[in-house]
Design an enzyme around this catalytic site. Structure first.
Site, PDB file in Angstrom:
ATOM      1  N   ASP A 116       0.796  -1.230   0.000  1.00  0.00           N
ATOM      2  CA  ASP A 116       0.000   0.000   0.000  1.00  0.00           C
ATOM      3  C   ASP A 116       0.827   1.278   0.000  1.00  0.00           C
ATOM      4  O   ASP A 116       0.296   2.352   0.275  1.00  0.00           O
ATOM      5  CB  ASP A 116      -0.945   0.007   1.208  1.00  0.00           C
ATOM      6  CG  ASP A 116      -2.101  -0.962   1.031  1.00  0.00           C
ATOM      7  OD1 ASP A 116      -2.674  -0.990  -0.075  1.00  0.00           O
ATOM      8  OD2 ASP A 116      -2.422  -1.679   1.983  1.00  0.00           O
ATOM      9  N   ASP A 181      -7.030  -4.677  -5.022  1.00  0.00           N
ATOM     10  CA  ASP A 181      -6.696  -3.318  -4.600  1.00  0.00           C
ATOM     11  C   ASP A 181      -5.325  -2.877  -5.115  1.00  0.00           C
ATOM     12  O   ASP A 181      -5.072  -1.685  -5.312  1.00  0.00           O
ATOM     13  CB  ASP A 181      -6.660  -3.212  -3.069  1.00  0.00           C
ATOM     14  CG  ASP A 181      -7.743  -3.981  -2.348  1.00  0.00           C
ATOM     15  OD1 ASP A 181      -8.123  -5.065  -2.825  1.00  0.00           O
ATOM     16  OD2 ASP A 181      -8.178  -3.537  -1.274  1.00  0.00           O
TER      17      ASP A 181
END
Length: 412
Positions: A116, A181
């Site tokens: 991330d 994601d």
């Protein structure tokens, strides 16, 4: 009245209507910007008026603001929202706030513990560099991209998402889990390649996108959340969910990440394969019979339906209530504005405007001073983990503001 007079009248009427429509659109943007400025200022004031080591994440059902300390995957979203407030308003006060909340995240440039880093660094420093270019931000972003490459496995052809070895059910082992994601983090790599001239970043981003295209997308263009790989052979070991209802269901925010991620990848590569899949992913979302009329999805498109069985019925996955997820809608909304521009298909812009107006309605946009000073209500983090159910979440606000900026840009 002769033909020339009639033609002139029709022309003038059309121009008047167009001007009226544009004024109405601008008024909508201005009103939402004013609300966002007031609400965000209240958020900052509630946290002491200046950055004090905490980033807002959500507002729980006890009426408490939940925060993180700079090490969470969501920490780049609030600074990113501040950058969008600066871009939309031109007010340097928001630029100052944005810098104040962005700069403490610098140490994240060395983070190799999860995928991330794109969310963390590009939403903050990336928007900062775009709106206020400086060599410090540039160097931070390049190092962040270098760190992201550390998680790439050439045998698999993907950047690893998570590290842990057990799935949510506590039984299934995941060796190299990649989540949908992760498509969102590729934008940092494309930026780094353009900025440095180093093809490594771009090549790995494309390789990851191609692996995702092959393994995460079902024939009907719905998506799997998690794909686990054999690190020795690159073979798929498991297709599953972590935050959705069941392995074969479609988690709404996962579909949103896919639409946004492949739209962005087409923008960066101009490869028509990515545009084609982005359109089909978007069409699956927009024309799905389980999508409510206002186009704000339930947290999972298949929760509680026949043929979709949670593997662990003793946990929160037994929850089948049709909670809406405004965060998924905000992500899709922003993506559709860009998809419309890239595909030259105005139907996507029309859908984006409809979603944006619905998000800005009292059904989803908070009352001033309420909702923990977040902008949007009714988001879902992870029902399987019992976390952040029907509450505001910071990334919903970020993509709402990005969508508002893209709407404004599309009016020109």
């Amino acid at each position: 009245m002769n033909i020339k007079s009639i033609t002139l009248l029709v022309l003038l009427t059309g121009l008047t209507f167009a001007a009226f429509s544009q004024n109405k659109e601008q008024a909508f943007v201005n009103e939402n910007l004013k609300f966002a400025e007031q609400q965000t200022q209240s958020m900052i004031n509630s946290m002491g008026g200046n950055f004090a080591g905490k980033y807002p994440r959500s507002f729980n059902h006890k009426g408490e603001l939940t925060t993180t300390d700079g090490n969470d995957w969501t920490d780049g979203f609030f600074p990113g929202t501040l950058w969008y407030l600066y871009e939309l308003s031109g007010d340097t006060a928001w630029k100052n706030y944005a810098q104040e909340w962005t700069n403490p995240l610098e140490s994240g440039k060395y983070n190799t513990s999860h995928h991330d880093i794109g969310f963390l660094m590009y939403c903050s420093f990336g928007n900062g560099y775009r709106l206020s270019p400086n060599e410090k931000y540039k160097a931070i972003l390049i190092q962040s991209a270098e760190s992201a490459l550390k998680r790439f496995n050439p045998k698999v052809g993907s950047i690893q998402s998570w590290n842990y070895g057990k799935a949510w059910d506590g039984v299934t082992e995941w060796h190299f889990p990649v989540i949908i994601d992760n498509m969102m983090n590729l934008e940092l790599l494309f930026w780094a390649s353009k900025t440095t001239g180093d093809p490594r970043f771009r090549n790995i981003a494309i390789t990851h996108a191609n692996t995702t295209l092959k393994n995460h997308i079902r024939p009907d263009f719905s998506t799997y959340h998690v794909v686990d790989y054999d690190t020795a052979t690159g073979a798929v070991k498991d297709r599953a969910t972590c935050q959705g209802y069941s392995d074969n269901s479609t988690w709404a925010r996962g579909q949103a990440w896919a639409i946004y991620g492949f739209t962005m990848t087409y923008r960066e590569t101009q490869d028509p394969a990515y545009l084609n899949v982005a359109k089909k992913l978007a069409d699956w979302y927009l024309h799905n019979p389980n999508l409510p009329a206002d186009k704000i999805p339930y947290w999972d498109f298949n929760a509680g339906q026949d043929g979709y069985t949670p593997e662990n019925k003793s946990k929160a996955l037994t929850v089948t209530e049709k909670y809406r997820d405004a965060s998924a809608a905000a992500i899709v909304c922003s993506a559709l504005f860009e998809l419309s521009e890239l595909s030259k298909d105005k139907t996507y812009r029309k859908a984006a405007i409809e979603i944006l107006h619905n998000l800005a309605s009292p059904a989803y946009r908070a009352a001033l001073g309420k909702n923990g000073n977040f902008l949007l209500m009714h988001c879902v983090g992870s029902i399987p983990h019992g976390g952040e159910v029907d509450v505001p979440i910071v990334y919903a606000d970020y993509y709402f503001m990005e969508a508002l900026q893209r709407y404004k840009k599309s009016m020109k």
